[in-house]
Design an enzyme around this catalytic site. Structure first.
Site, PDB file in Angstrom:
ATOM      1  N   MET A 105     -13.810 -27.802  53.923  1.00  0.00           N
ATOM      2  CA  MET A 105     -13.403 -28.441  52.667  1.00  0.00           C
ATOM      3  C   MET A 105     -14.448 -29.473  52.249  1.00  0.00           C
ATOM      4  O   MET A 105     -14.177 -30.351  51.425  1.00  0.00           O
ATOM      5  CB  MET A 105     -12.024 -29.081  52.811  1.00  0.00           C
ATOM      6  CG  MET A 105     -10.952 -28.036  53.085  1.00  0.00           C
ATOM      7  SD  MET A 105      -9.335 -28.487  52.442  1.00  0.00           S
ATOM      8  CE  MET A 105      -9.008 -29.971  53.335  1.00  0.00           C
TER       9      MET A 105
ATOM     10  N   HIS B  62     -18.496 -30.371  61.524  1.00  0.00           N
ATOM     11  CA  HIS B  62     -18.831 -29.157  60.770  1.00  0.00           C
ATOM     12  C   HIS B  62     -20.193 -28.616  61.217  1.00  0.00           C
ATOM     13  O   HIS B  62     -20.373 -27.402  61.367  1.00  0.00           O
ATOM     14  CB  HIS B  62     -18.896 -29.460  59.268  1.00  0.00           C
ATOM     15  CG  HIS B  62     -17.633 -29.980  58.675  1.00  0.00           C
ATOM     16  ND1 HIS B  62     -17.488 -31.276  58.246  1.00  0.00           N
ATOM     17  CD2 HIS B  62     -16.448 -29.368  58.410  1.00  0.00           C
ATOM     18  CE1 HIS B  62     -16.279 -31.458  57.747  1.00  0.00           C
ATOM     19  NE2 HIS B  62     -15.614 -30.314  57.839  1.00  0.00           N
TER      20      HIS B  62
ATOM     21  N   GLN C 237      -3.179 -25.998  50.131  1.00  0.00           N
ATOM     22  CA  GLN C 237      -2.770 -26.495  51.440  1.00  0.00           C
ATOM     23  C   GLN C 237      -2.387 -27.969  51.405  1.00  0.00           C
ATOM     24  O   GLN C 237      -2.129 -28.570  52.443  1.00  0.00           O
ATOM     25  CB  GLN C 237      -3.846 -26.213  52.495  1.00  0.00           C
ATOM     26  CG  GLN C 237      -5.131 -27.001  52.355  1.00  0.00           C
ATOM     27  CD  GLN C 237      -6.196 -26.483  53.321  1.00  0.00           C
ATOM     28  OE1 GLN C 237      -6.726 -25.392  53.166  1.00  0.00           O
ATOM     29  NE2 GLN C 237      -6.506 -27.275  54.342  1.00  0.00           N
TER      30      GLN C 237
ATOM     31  N   GLY D 136     -12.904 -25.303  64.176  1.00  0.00           N
ATOM     32  CA  GLY D 136     -12.927 -26.348  65.192  1.00  0.00           C
ATOM     33  C   GLY D 136     -11.577 -26.519  65.876  1.00  0.00           C
ATOM     34  O   GLY D 136     -10.525 -26.364  65.262  1.00  0.00           O
TER      35      GLY D 136
ATOM     36  N   LYS E 179     -10.510 -29.242  66.598  1.00  0.00           N
ATOM     37  CA  LYS E 179      -9.926 -30.456  65.993  1.00  0.00           C
ATOM     38  C   LYS E 179      -8.608 -30.093  65.309  1.00  0.00           C
ATOM     39  O   LYS E 179      -7.616 -30.804  65.411  1.00  0.00           O
ATOM     40  CB  LYS E 179     -10.930 -31.024  64.995  1.00  0.00           C
ATOM     41  CG  LYS E 179     -10.352 -31.838  63.869  1.00  0.00           C
ATOM     42  CD  LYS E 179     -10.256 -33.277  64.262  1.00  0.00           C
ATOM     43  CE  LYS E 179      -9.562 -34.156  63.266  1.00  0.00           C
ATOM     44  NZ  LYS E 179      -9.574 -33.756  61.889  1.00  0.00           N
TER      45      LYS E 179
ATOM     46  N   GLN F 133      -4.200 -24.930  63.437  1.00  0.00           N
ATOM     47  CA  GLN F 133      -4.817 -24.035  62.452  1.00  0.00           C
ATOM     48  C   GLN F 133      -5.578 -22.903  63.151  1.00  0.00           C
ATOM     49  O   GLN F 133      -5.449 -21.729  62.791  1.00  0.00           O
ATOM     50  CB  GLN F 133      -5.780 -24.857  61.586  1.00  0.00           C
ATOM     51  CG  GLN F 133      -6.710 -24.054  60.726  1.00  0.00           C
ATOM     52  CD  GLN F 133      -7.554 -24.952  59.830  1.00  0.00           C
ATOM     53  OE1 GLN F 133      -7.037 -25.485  58.856  1.00  0.00           O
ATOM     54  NE2 GLN F 133      -8.816 -25.128  60.144  1.00  0.00           N
TER      55      GLN F 133
ATOM     56  N   SER G  39     -13.325 -35.776  57.744  1.00  0.00           N
ATOM     57  CA  SER G  39     -13.748 -36.194  56.404  1.00  0.00           C
ATOM     58  C   SER G  39     -12.884 -37.351  55.921  1.00  0.00           C
ATOM     59  O   SER G  39     -13.333 -38.187  55.138  1.00  0.00           O
ATOM     60  CB  SER G  39     -13.624 -35.021  55.423  1.00  0.00           C
ATOM     61  OG  SER G  39     -14.344 -33.909  55.911  1.00  0.00           O
ATOM     62  N   ARG G  40     -11.632 -37.403  56.369  1.00  0.00           N
ATOM     63  CA  ARG G  40     -10.715 -38.452  55.909  1.00  0.00           C
ATOM     64  C   ARG G  40     -11.031 -39.823  56.498  1.00  0.00           C
ATOM     65  O   ARG G  40     -10.505 -40.829  56.017  1.00  0.00           O
ATOM     66  CB  ARG G  40      -9.274 -38.079  56.243  1.00  0.00           C
ATOM     67  CG  ARG G  40      -8.718 -36.949  55.386  1.00  0.00           C
ATOM     68  CD  ARG G  40      -7.218 -36.815  55.568  1.00  0.00           C
ATOM     69  NE  ARG G  40      -6.636 -35.909  54.598  1.00  0.00           N
ATOM     70  CZ  ARG G  40      -6.395 -34.620  54.810  1.00  0.00           C
ATOM     71  NH1 ARG G  40      -6.709 -34.071  55.973  1.00  0.00           N
ATOM     72  NH2 ARG G  40      -5.850 -33.868  53.869  1.00  0.00           N
TER      73      ARG G  40
HETATM   74  P1  AMP Z   1     -12.188 -29.336  57.159  1.00  0.00           P
HETATM   75  O1  AMP Z   1     -13.379 -29.458  56.269  1.00  0.00           O
HETATM   76  O2  AMP Z   1     -11.671 -30.646  57.674  1.00  0.00           O
HETATM   77  O3  AMP Z   1     -11.125 -28.430  56.623  1.00  0.00           O
HETATM   78  O4  AMP Z   1     -12.718 -28.610  58.468  1.00  0.00           O
HETATM   79  C1  AMP Z   1     -13.445 -27.420  58.407  1.00  0.00           C
HETATM   80  C2  AMP Z   1     -13.663 -26.915  59.809  1.00  0.00           C
HETATM   81  O5  AMP Z   1     -14.373 -27.894  60.567  1.00  0.00           O
HETATM   82  C3  AMP Z   1     -12.353 -26.636  60.541  1.00  0.00           C
HETATM   83  O6  AMP Z   1     -12.497 -25.471  61.322  1.00  0.00           O
HETATM   84  C4  AMP Z   1     -12.199 -27.863  61.400  1.00  0.00           C
HETATM   85  O7  AMP Z   1     -11.456 -27.637  62.579  1.00  0.00           O
HETATM   86  C5  AMP Z   1     -13.643 -28.160  61.748  1.00  0.00           C
HETATM   87  N1  AMP Z   1     -13.759 -29.574  62.122  1.00  0.00           N
HETATM   88  C6  AMP Z   1     -13.401 -30.652  61.391  1.00  0.00           C
HETATM   89  N2  AMP Z   1     -13.577 -31.780  62.113  1.00  0.00           N
HETATM   90  C7  AMP Z   1     -14.049 -31.403  63.326  1.00  0.00           C
HETATM   91  C8  AMP Z   1     -14.418 -32.087  64.526  1.00  0.00           C
HETATM   92  N3  AMP Z   1     -14.322 -33.408  64.617  1.00  0.00           N
HETATM   93  N4  AMP Z   1     -14.848 -31.354  65.561  1.00  0.00           N
HETATM   94  C9  AMP Z   1     -14.935 -30.008  65.489  1.00  0.00           C
HETATM   95  N5  AMP Z   1     -14.605 -29.299  64.399  1.00  0.00           N
HETATM   96  C10 AMP Z   1     -14.171 -29.982  63.337  1.00  0.00           C
END
Ligand code: AMP
Length: 285
Positions: free
Chosen positions: A32, A39, A63, A150, A152, A156, A189-190
């Site tokens: 996102m 990422h 979402q 991830g 994280k 999901q 990101s938050r």
């Molecule tokens: P997001 O942009 O937050 O939707 O995340 C996009 C992808 O990056 C998802 O597969 C997340 O699980 C992964 N991701 C986000 N933060 C982390 C992190 N701290 N460590 C590993 N993967 C991450």
């Protein structure tokens, strides 16, 4: 290496079709945006494993609940492009909402039953339906052989593994470890929305997980005691408002409320100063 920005779904389909015709494998990294090292770790893994790497950058409205932070979710396409380029991705796919949802809310939905209603799904109804729907679209458009996610977002990842199995998608889901700051905060990101005070208190999430892990490693097998260890640490922070702390089976996410087995993961969601954060840790790891 130059990364191509593609905004049109048909253009991306054409691009990957040509690549596949010459026998190349496609790796997809859905995000996102507002990209960080978490990422980057996914993009680098995709770069190692696949011939063509596509990163998608799309804040997926479906979402987010009506009272959630869709409007204020951080965005910075130029910074994302620089990070994606530095990791060697071939394509940054930046679709509009109209591209991915041509009929708006009157969409075709993909939903994984039950698994999408527990943990984060309980406090965010409809969230995982939005995730599985958008990832299905991205898998179709990109024709990915591998898609990287991830740990994280552990629930999901589990749900997407199930979805791909249930639907017979010709794509392998690759899970990558959670990346943290040096002080233990899970990259997100938050985090940009955390004040200095809230950020400091958010470190209690990692400390709480570590407390539970220590208890598990000292022989504790009682779910409620393990949860209490984490809860005590986190709830001592005035800005922290716990949504859930659970222990579960790392493969099925079956939640344990009494005795836990040898393999167990703790998952939690906490609002800190109004910012919703999630984290998790294998207690047996
Ligand atoms: P997001 O942009 O937050 O939707 O995340 C996009 C992808 O990056 C998802 O597969 C997340 O699980 C992964 N991701 C986000 N933060 C982390 C992190 N701290 N460590 C590993 N993967 C991450």
């Amino acid at each position: 290496m130059k990364t191509n920005i593609i905004r049109d779904a048909q253009e991306l389909s054409n691009y990957v079709r040509t690549a596949k015709q010459s026998g190349k494998t496609i790796g997809l990294v859905p995000t996102m945006g507002y990209l960080h090292e978490g990422h980057a770790s996914l993009i680098r893994a995709a770069r190692k494993q696949c011939d063509v790497v596509v990163v998608s950058d799309f804040v997926n409205p479906t979402q987010f609940g009506p009272k959630e932070d869709y409007a204020t979710y951080p965005r910075d396409e130029q910074a994302d492009l620089r990070l994606v380029e530095s990791c060697g991705a071939d394509v940054l796919f930046v679709p509009t909402v109209e591209t991915l949802y041509p009929n708006g809310q009157d969409s075709t939905w993909v939903e994984v039953s039950k698994l999408g209603t527990i943990l984060c799904g309980a406090s965010r109804p409809g969230h995982f339906r939005g995730v599985t729907t958008v990832v299905t679209k991205l898998l179709w458009i990109s024709q990915a052989d591998y898609a990287f996610f991830g740990e994280k977002d552990y629930q999901q990842l589990t749900i997407l593994r199930r979805m791909v199995r249930d639907l017979g998608c010709p794509c392998q889901i690759v899970g990558m470890p959670l990346v943290r700051e040096d002080d233990g905060l899970a990259l997100s990101s938050r985090n940009i929305h955390l004040t200095a005070e809230a950020r400091n208190q958010a470190l209690s999430l990692h400390r709480g997980l570590e407390c539970a892990r220590r208890a598990f490693q000292e022989g504790c097998r009682d779910a409620q005691t393990l949860i209490a260890r984490a809860r005590d640490e986190i709830s001592s922070q005035p800005l922290a408002e716990i949504q859930y702390i659970e222990v579960a089976d790392p493969e099925t996410l079956e939640i344990f409320d009494a005795e836990v087995p040898a393999r167990v993961i703790m998952l939690l969601a906490v609002r800190v100063g109004g910012v919703r954060l999630i984290d998790n840790m294998r207690l047996d790891g």
